[in-house]
Design an enzyme around this catalytic site. Structure first.
Site, PDB file in Angstrom:
ATOM      1  N   ASN A 164      -9.325  21.059  70.975  1.00 15.75           N
ATOM      2  CA  ASN A 164      -8.984  21.326  69.353  1.00 15.75           C
ATOM      3  C   ASN A 164      -7.542  20.966  69.293  1.00 15.75           C
ATOM      4  O   ASN A 164      -6.632  20.808  69.784  1.00 15.75           O
ATOM      5  CB  ASN A 164      -8.541  22.344  69.627  1.00 15.75           C
ATOM      6  CG  ASN A 164      -9.221  23.948  69.463  1.00 15.75           C
ATOM      7  OD1 ASN A 164      -9.884  23.679  68.377  1.00 15.75           O
ATOM      8  ND2 ASN A 164     -10.414  24.314  70.081  1.00 15.75           N
ATOM      9  N   GLU A 165      -7.986  19.170  68.894  1.00 16.37           N
ATOM     10  CA  GLU A 165      -6.186  18.875  68.658  1.00 16.37           C
ATOM     11  C   GLU A 165      -5.102  18.514  67.909  1.00 16.37           C
ATOM     12  O   GLU A 165      -5.832  20.217  67.453  1.00 16.37           O
ATOM     13  CB  GLU A 165      -6.953  16.823  68.447  1.00 16.37           C
ATOM     14  CG  GLU A 165      -7.465  16.894  69.270  1.00 16.37           C
ATOM     15  CD  GLU A 165      -7.488  16.051  70.055  1.00 16.37           C
ATOM     16  OE1 GLU A 165      -6.492  16.244  71.156  1.00 16.37           O
ATOM     17  OE2 GLU A 165      -8.198  15.201  70.516  1.00 16.37           O
ATOM     18  N   PRO A 166      -3.727  18.624  67.899  1.00 19.06           N
ATOM     19  CA  PRO A 166      -3.149  18.786  66.897  1.00 19.06           C
ATOM     20  C   PRO A 166      -3.180  18.580  65.802  1.00 19.06           C
ATOM     21  O   PRO A 166      -4.113  18.146  65.104  1.00 19.06           O
ATOM     22  CB  PRO A 166      -2.221  17.638  67.817  1.00 19.06           C
ATOM     23  CG  PRO A 166      -1.807  17.031  68.677  1.00 19.06           C
ATOM     24  CD  PRO A 166      -3.569  17.176  68.899  1.00 19.06           C
ATOM     25  N   THR A 183      -6.287  11.317  73.745  1.00 17.32           N
ATOM     26  CA  THR A 183      -7.490  12.007  74.266  1.00 17.32           C
ATOM     27  C   THR A 183      -8.797  10.618  74.157  1.00 17.32           C
ATOM     28  O   THR A 183      -9.302  10.144  75.238  1.00 17.32           O
ATOM     29  CB  THR A 183      -8.018  12.810  72.797  1.00 17.32           C
ATOM     30  OG1 THR A 183      -7.202  13.848  73.005  1.00 17.32           O
ATOM     31  CG2 THR A 183      -9.383  13.229  73.998  1.00 17.32           C
TER      32      THR A 183
END
Ligand code: F6R
Length: 638
Positions: A164-166, A183
């Protein structure tokens, strides 16, 4: 550990998620393994399965190792355990060497008695038009299993949990996501280059994760310190998805000291409760105050101290001017152009002692370029000042050589033999590279050639620093030769090699790096192997006359208050250092016009040494071109 009913200590007042700090990752992982085993046994006794949410990456490796040990040695059974992994790269076949499916098989599942049908992984190999349904099915399977009892998480430098990236919403569900650049960069080594890292992944959503009944997030190493502090103390925000854990009643962070380093209770302890004004803390406070008020130390006023929460320091050590002068002198004395000590000089206030002279010095370099990146200037000074400096390359670094680089050397080698020579290393490697399978580690010949390339680069770099060829040593530590990124394992063989080299030279000075690095990383493991050897050496007579100086590797530089020795580099010395770094040509950035964190290694080293000099200047000390910084290491067993 504190019982549930005990009030939270004042020092933790800024923390919005309960955070347990352990002295090292191993101890913390064992604790989490015990807790997991307890849950499994409890559920088993109640005739219900334990449902575990699992993570991959380097963080949980030790936890899995301990679970395997509990299974093998203490009879912990996983027959009644159901698992759901957080995520998987997309698209990626299960068999790919970097698939999380394969990771979990190798790191845990094939060593325990979990039934295959109890294992759930997001399917990285479904066709694109089936992804949506596959994600819904995954969520449905979690619900059907009764929900997750214990979710284990790591945290990415972007603050991601799962992938769950920014920008991920609090109520996001399992879905296909696009990976953040940072990432992908962090995964570049595993995939043998950023270009091979998938752009997408399937991940449980933040909402899916928050439905777990208990959550433990693990983090090791200084590289995670900033993001841990943001998640634990900062606002709840989509910019750091781990911050959503603040809203979970049973979420906990379990971190090592290095990863906890940016929490207020460690970074600015006087703001978090009564401070015990030890000399290092006094220095830390004054350096911080000088930065906060943008004033050099000697200009700090009593009111600057008291208005910024440092009244108690003044009460104990004030008035300000007296304290300022003492600290100014103390910090001034960390600067020395004589890293090996100045012969025949009064050394009472110098970082390093005058005798013995010359000193036997060992410089440990985890990967080949680290020595010059971290102490190219200091190494050159040690040699010029007559010390016998030996450079010890701990690993061969062969995993870090891109194929295109190896190809060039293979071709030169092949051409140096007559065309009808049946076989030689060059031709073999060319053939291996042509038929290379990205799913597999390089065959031994290719690794050998890659290692030789790095040896030659190391020799060239040492030559620039004045180190003679017979003072260069390659240990090729077995953990590296036998392993892969994120899955290295130190053994007795590594320990024996490290002990033997210390015994051979019985040095007066050691330069080391990797303290506070991710303990599963190459610098982290190299440091650990040195730490163990040094702890052993501490029992010997010769070690009484030995000091260990730590460079902070290629991680963020030591904070000013931590520096015990700062070695100035003149403009010419800085240029020499950059020339030495340049010799590690296979390590040039693969990304032209790269963003800040991907800049060339020499650029990073240069700006880091310049910034240290500027920081000393801002405190009101002498203005140098550049400084290399070291901290005196007090090795303690453990
Ligand atoms: C892995 C995962 C990620 C990692 C994180 C940290 O399944 O979900 O969130 O936990 O990227 O990775 P490491 O542990 O390699 O630092």
């Amino acid at each position: 550990m504190r019982s549930k009913n005990q009030p939270r200590p004042e020092s933790e007042q800024f923390e919005k998620i309960k955070t347990d700090v352990y002295s090292c990752a191993g101890e913390a992982s064992n604790q989490v393994a015990r807790e997991t085993a307890e849950l499994v046994r409890e559920k088993n006794a109640a005739g219900r399965p334990a449902v575990l949410g699992l993570a991959t990456g380097s963080t949980p490796v030790r936890l899995y190792r301990e679970l395997i040990r509990l299974h093998e040695e203490e009879g912990l059974s996983f027959k009644n355990v159901i698992t759901f992994n957080l995520d998987e790269y997309y698209p990626l076949p299960k068999e790919h060497r970097e698939s999380y499916w394969r990771f979990m098989q190798e790191q845990l599942f094939q060593h325990i008695d979990i039934p295959e049908e109890n294992i759930h992984m997001p399917p990285g190999d479904v066709p694109r038009n089936e992804v949506f349904q596959a994600c819904r099915d995954y969520e449905q399977a979690i619900r059907q299993a009764g929900g997750i009892d214990l979710q284990i998480l790591g945290i990415g430098r972007t603050g991601h949990i799962g992938f769950n990236e920014p920008g991920s919403a609090r109520d996001s569900r399992a879905r296909l996501v696009s990976l953040d650049r940072m990432t992908r960069q962090d995964a570049a080594r595993d995939f043998l280059g950023e270009a091979n890292v998938p752009h997408y992944a399937l991940t449980m959503g933040v909402g899916t994760i928050l439905e777990a009944r208990r959550i433990i997030l693990l983090a090791w190493g200084g590289a995670k310190a900033k993001v841990v502090a943001r998640a634990v103390e900062g606002p709840v925000t989509e910019a750091v998805s781990a911050s959503f854990l603040q809203g979970h009643p049973h979420a906990r962070f379990i971190v090592d000291k290095a990863a906890a380093g940016d929490l207020t209770r460690f970074r600015l302890p006087w703001l978090a409760g009564p401070a015990d004004w030890t000399p290092p803390l006094v220095r830390r406070a004054a350096v911080w105050l000088s930065g906060k008020t943008s004033k050099p130390i000697l200009k700090l006023l009593d009111e600057n101290y008291s208005e910024n929460g440092l009244g108690s320091l003044l009460t104990e050590e004030g008035p300000a001017y007296q304290l300022n002068i003492r600290l100014f002198n103390e910090i001034q004395h960390t600067i020395t152009g004589w890293p090996g000590g100045k012969p025949n000089a009064d050394d009472t206030r110098r970082p390093e002692r005058a005798s013995p002279f010359p000193k036997r010095v060992l410089v440990f370099s985890p990967e080949p370029q680290d020595a010059v990146l971290c102490l190219g200037g200091t190494l050159n000074r040690l040699v010029m000042q007559g010390h016998s400096a030996e450079v010890i390359y701990q690993t061969s670094g062969n995993l870090g050589v891109p194929d295109e680089e190896a190809w060039k050397f293979a071709e030169v080698l092949a051409e140096s033999f007559p065309a009808d020579t049946p076989d030689n290393l060059g031709r073999t490697v060319m053939r291996q590279l042509e038929t290379k399978n990205l799913n597999e580690t390089d065959p031994p010949e290719t690794r050998r050639l890659k290692g030789l390339i790095r040896r030659e680069e190391a020799r060239a770099a040492c030559q620039v620093c004045g180190v003679a060829k017979d003072r260069i040593h390659f240990l090729d530590l077995p953990f590296y030769e036998k392993g892969r990124y994120r899955r290295f394992n130190l053994t007795k063989e590594d320990a024996d090699k490290m002990t033997a080299i210390l015994e051979k030279f019985r040095p007066h000075q050691i330069y080391a790096m990797g303290q506070g690095a991710d303990p599963a990383s190459v610098p982290g493991l190299c440091f650990e192997s040195l730490r163990r050897a040094v702890c052993k050496a501490q029992k010997t007579e010769w070690f009484k006359d030995c000091r260990v100086w730590m460079s902070n590797g290629t991680a963020e530089e030591w904070a000013l208050h931590e520096i015990d020795m700062a070695v100035p580099l003149s403009p010419a010395e800085l240029a020499g250092k950059i020339k030495a770094i340049y010799q590690h040509q296979s390590q040039r950035s693969q990304a032209p016009h790269a963003p800040e964190h991907l800049r060339e290694a020499w650029q990073q080293a240069e700006s880091r040494n310049r910034e240290t000099a500027q920081a000393y200047d801002r405190l009101g000390l002498a203005e140098y071109e550049a400084l290399e910084a070291f901290k005196l290491w007090q090795p303690n067993p453990g």
